[in-house]
Write an enzyme that holds these catalytic residues in place. Structure first.
Site, PDB file in Angstrom:
ATOM      1  N   ASN A   1     -45.185 -26.324 -15.475  1.00  0.00           N
ATOM      2  CA  ASN A   1     -44.818 -25.925 -14.121  1.00  0.00           C
ATOM      3  C   ASN A   1     -43.864 -24.726 -14.198  1.00  0.00           C
ATOM      4  OD1 ASN A   1     -43.754 -25.662 -11.574  1.00  0.00           O
ATOM      5  ND2 ASN A   1     -43.421 -27.856 -11.256  1.00  0.00           N
TER       6      ASN A   1
ATOM      7  N   CYS B   1     -41.290 -24.075  -5.780  1.00  0.00           N
ATOM      8  CA  CYS B   1     -42.578 -23.531  -6.214  1.00  0.00           C
ATOM      9  C   CYS B   1     -43.400 -22.952  -5.069  1.00  0.00           C
ATOM     10  CB  CYS B   1     -43.343 -24.623  -6.939  1.00  0.00           C
ATOM     11  SG  CYS B   1     -42.263 -25.579  -8.019  1.00  0.00           S
TER      12      CYS B   1
ATOM     13  N   HIS C   1     -50.676 -24.610  -6.832  1.00  0.00           N
ATOM     14  CA  HIS C   1     -49.467 -24.626  -7.662  1.00  0.00           C
ATOM     15  C   HIS C   1     -49.709 -25.559  -8.845  1.00  0.00           C
ATOM     16  CE1 HIS C   1     -45.597 -25.154  -9.249  1.00  0.00           C
ATOM     17  NE2 HIS C   1     -45.321 -26.301  -8.649  1.00  0.00           N
TER      18      HIS C   1
HETATM   19  O1  UT7 Z   1     -42.544 -28.397  -8.685  1.00  0.00           O
HETATM   20  C1  UT7 Z   1     -42.249 -29.733  -8.381  1.00  0.00           C
HETATM   21  C2  UT7 Z   1     -41.898 -30.464  -9.633  1.00  0.00           C
HETATM   22  N1  UT7 Z   1     -42.117 -31.842  -9.637  1.00  0.00           N
HETATM   23  C3  UT7 Z   1     -43.321 -32.445  -9.612  1.00  0.00           C
HETATM   24  O2  UT7 Z   1     -44.353 -31.889  -9.409  1.00  0.00           O
HETATM   25  C4  UT7 Z   1     -43.273 -33.921  -9.900  1.00  0.00           C
HETATM   26  C5  UT7 Z   1     -44.372 -34.723  -9.237  1.00  0.00           C
HETATM   27  N2  UT7 Z   1     -44.445 -36.020  -9.869  1.00  0.00           N
HETATM   28  C6  UT7 Z   1     -45.054 -36.182 -11.056  1.00  0.00           C
HETATM   29  O3  UT7 Z   1     -45.651 -35.257 -11.571  1.00  0.00           O
HETATM   30  C7  UT7 Z   1     -44.992 -37.528 -11.694  1.00  0.00           C
HETATM   31  O4  UT7 Z   1     -44.350 -38.446 -10.818  1.00  0.00           O
HETATM   32  C8  UT7 Z   1     -44.244 -37.502 -13.069  1.00  0.00           C
HETATM   33  C9  UT7 Z   1     -45.099 -36.786 -14.087  1.00  0.00           C
HETATM   34  C10 UT7 Z   1     -42.899 -36.807 -12.936  1.00  0.00           C
HETATM   35  C11 UT7 Z   1     -43.999 -38.915 -13.567  1.00  0.00           C
HETATM   36  O5  UT7 Z   1     -45.227 -39.630 -13.633  1.00  0.00           O
HETATM   37  P1  UT7 Z   1     -45.299 -41.099 -13.032  1.00  0.00           P
HETATM   38  O6  UT7 Z   1     -46.642 -41.599 -13.312  1.00  0.00           O
HETATM   39  O7  UT7 Z   1     -44.884 -41.022 -11.595  1.00  0.00           O
HETATM   40  O8  UT7 Z   1     -44.240 -41.875 -13.921  1.00  0.00           O
HETATM   41  P2  UT7 Z   1     -42.929 -42.652 -13.478  1.00  0.00           P
HETATM   42  O9  UT7 Z   1     -41.923 -41.737 -12.885  1.00  0.00           O
HETATM   43  O10 UT7 Z   1     -43.353 -43.843 -12.679  1.00  0.00           O
HETATM   44  O11 UT7 Z   1     -42.371 -43.140 -14.860  1.00  0.00           O
HETATM   45  C12 UT7 Z   1     -43.077 -44.096 -15.618  1.00  0.00           C
HETATM   46  C13 UT7 Z   1     -42.281 -44.384 -16.860  1.00  0.00           C
HETATM   47  C14 UT7 Z   1     -40.815 -44.689 -16.612  1.00  0.00           C
HETATM   48  O12 UT7 Z   1     -40.453 -45.751 -17.466  1.00  0.00           O
HETATM   49  P3  UT7 Z   1     -40.351 -47.254 -16.921  1.00  0.00           P
HETATM   50  O13 UT7 Z   1     -39.319 -47.207 -15.846  1.00  0.00           O
HETATM   51  O14 UT7 Z   1     -41.720 -47.577 -16.407  1.00  0.00           O
HETATM   52  O15 UT7 Z   1     -39.968 -48.011 -18.132  1.00  0.00           O
HETATM   53  C15 UT7 Z   1     -40.113 -43.432 -17.058  1.00  0.00           C
HETATM   54  O16 UT7 Z   1     -38.802 -43.691 -17.517  1.00  0.00           O
HETATM   55  O17 UT7 Z   1     -42.300 -43.240 -17.739  1.00  0.00           O
HETATM   56  C16 UT7 Z   1     -40.973 -42.979 -18.183  1.00  0.00           C
HETATM   57  N3  UT7 Z   1     -40.862 -41.550 -18.487  1.00  0.00           N
HETATM   58  C17 UT7 Z   1     -41.245 -41.016 -19.660  1.00  0.00           C
HETATM   59  N4  UT7 Z   1     -41.761 -41.575 -20.768  1.00  0.00           N
HETATM   60  C18 UT7 Z   1     -42.073 -40.774 -21.785  1.00  0.00           C
HETATM   61  C19 UT7 Z   1     -40.418 -40.547 -17.678  1.00  0.00           C
HETATM   62  N5  UT7 Z   1     -40.505 -39.378 -18.333  1.00  0.00           N
HETATM   63  C20 UT7 Z   1     -41.024 -39.638 -19.553  1.00  0.00           C
HETATM   64  C21 UT7 Z   1     -41.355 -38.848 -20.665  1.00  0.00           C
HETATM   65  N6  UT7 Z   1     -41.870 -39.447 -21.751  1.00  0.00           N
HETATM   66  N7  UT7 Z   1     -41.194 -37.505 -20.679  1.00  0.00           N
END
Ligand code: UT7
Length: 325
Positions: free
Chosen positions: A282, A112, A252
């Site tokens: 994104n 990005c 971004h």
């Molecule tokens: O251009 C670069 C692209 N990437 C980014 O910008 C990513 C930057 N990071 C983020 O935006 C965040 O870390 C995310 C939005 C990707 C994730 O948010 P988070 O608050 O860091 O959540 P997490 O990864 O800690 O996941 C929390 C829970 C997990 O479940 P458990 O392990 O707590 O049971 C995931 O499995 O949320 C679960 N999860 C979902 N649940 C529902 C992951 N994706 C989803 C989903 N729907 N789509």
């Protein structure tokens, strides 16, 4: 001196909401909205691909600049989702837009951050010898991601944005651009299959790893906040400006929580940050130029405004630009 002569943006018609996603994978509108701020994103039609998007945004930027395709002297396309593996997307853009036999090349793989890096290259090329450079950021990312992986698929959308950079101030002067890379963090956001290290073959195709984006979401989040803030501070210092001089920051658009954290770190008021992540998700290297052309089109930027572009991407790369309207 390098300036922006024109802006252009393009998104496909098809809208996909969070509720639409919840019918395909185990997710909810509540989870996506609260974690990312995304409400919907655009998806390319089956008969559209990256070069189509790039040409739409590119031709709009040329028209907006008051130039004709024959006036363009160079093209740079920033994308991680090219039209084909080889040649680059810029080759398709050169012929389809009816440009002269000019230098045209892609800046690929920077995620990005690609568009702002390409802007840096363009302004340096223009400063070296006066010319008009079409700079495009484009992704048709939803065609290459794993639609069964809820942790990554719901984050992305398709789109394109473009500017024409030329040797006069016209609509805005590019005061400065800074960029940096920490390759030791390549592993936090990567698609490892398809290159020479791990080519497409029966094994990688059968396992599905060719479409699996490996992402350490929380580390990407932390690095994104740190590097977008750092790049903004650096580009302001280089131009002798302070945060108080800034009229609008266009970050971004990956995640509203990342944008908010950058805003707080910089001490910028909410009203001075442009956000459209709710509408498009994104869109990779299209995100910044798409938001820029939308902000200009909506009259969110006035003559005299200092506007900061700031981005991060896989690499780990970051870049920021200071634009004086
Ligand atoms: O251009 C670069 C692209 N990437 C980014 O910008 C990513 C930057 N990071 C983020 O935006 C965040 O870390 C995310 C939005 C990707 C994730 O948010 P988070 O608050 O860091 O959540 P997490 O990864 O800690 O996941 C929390 C829970 C997990 O479940 P458990 O392990 O707590 O049971 C995931 O499995 O949320 C679960 N999860 C979902 N649940 C529902 C992951 N994706 C989803 C989903 N729907 N789509």
């Amino acid at each position: 001196m390098a300036g922006i002569l024109g802006f252009g943006g393009y998104v496909p018609e098809r809208v996909m909401t969070n509720d639409d996603w919840s019918k395909l994978v185990d997710t909810t509108d509540e989870w996506i909205t609260s974690r990312t701020g995304i409400k919907e994103r655009r998806i390319a039609a089956e008969d559209e691909s990256t070069a189509d998007f790039a040409c739409h945004a590119g031709s709009r930027a040329i028209v907006d600049s008051g130039l004709t395709p024959g006036d363009i002297d160079e093209v740079i396309v920033a994308t991680d989702t090219p039209e084909v593996y080889t040649p680059d997307t810029a080759s398709f853009v050169q012929t389809r837009l009816g440009l002269r036999e000019i230098p045209a090349f892609d800046l690929g793989g920077s995620g990005c951050a690609g568009f702002v890096q390409a802007l840096d290259v363009a302004r340096a090329r223009v400063a070296l010898s006066p010319k008009n450079v079409l700079v495009i950021g484009v992704e048709v990312i939803t065609r290459l991601i794993d639609w069964e992986d809820r942790a990554t698929a719901v984050l992305f959308g398709d789109g394109a944005g473009a500017v024409v950079i030329g040797p006069e101030r016209a609509k805005a002067e590019v005061l400065d651009v800074v960029a940096g890379t920490d390759g030791s963090k390549a592993g936090i956001l990567t698609l490892t299959t398809g290159g020479t290290h791990r080519p497409f073959n029966a094994e990688t195709l059968a396992s599905g790893e060719y479409k699996t984006l490996t992402m350490n979401g929380q580390e990407v989040f932390r690095e994104a906040v740190r590097r977008m803030s750092q790049a903004t501070t650096e580009v302001l210092a280089n131009t002798g400006k302070s945060v108080d001089d800034v009229a609008l920051v266009i970050p971004h658009q990956a995640n509203k929580r990342i944008i908010d954290a950058v805003r707080k770190k910089l001490g910028v008021d909410d009203s001075k940050v442009y956000v459209n992540v709710h509408a498009y998700g994104n869109t990779g290297s299209a995100s910044v130029p798409l938001a820029l052309s939308e902000a200009v089109g909506q009259g969110a930027i006035s003559e005299g405004d200092l506007v900061i572009l700031t981005a991060f991407g896989a690499g780990f790369h970051w870049a920021a630009a200071a634009l004086q309207f």
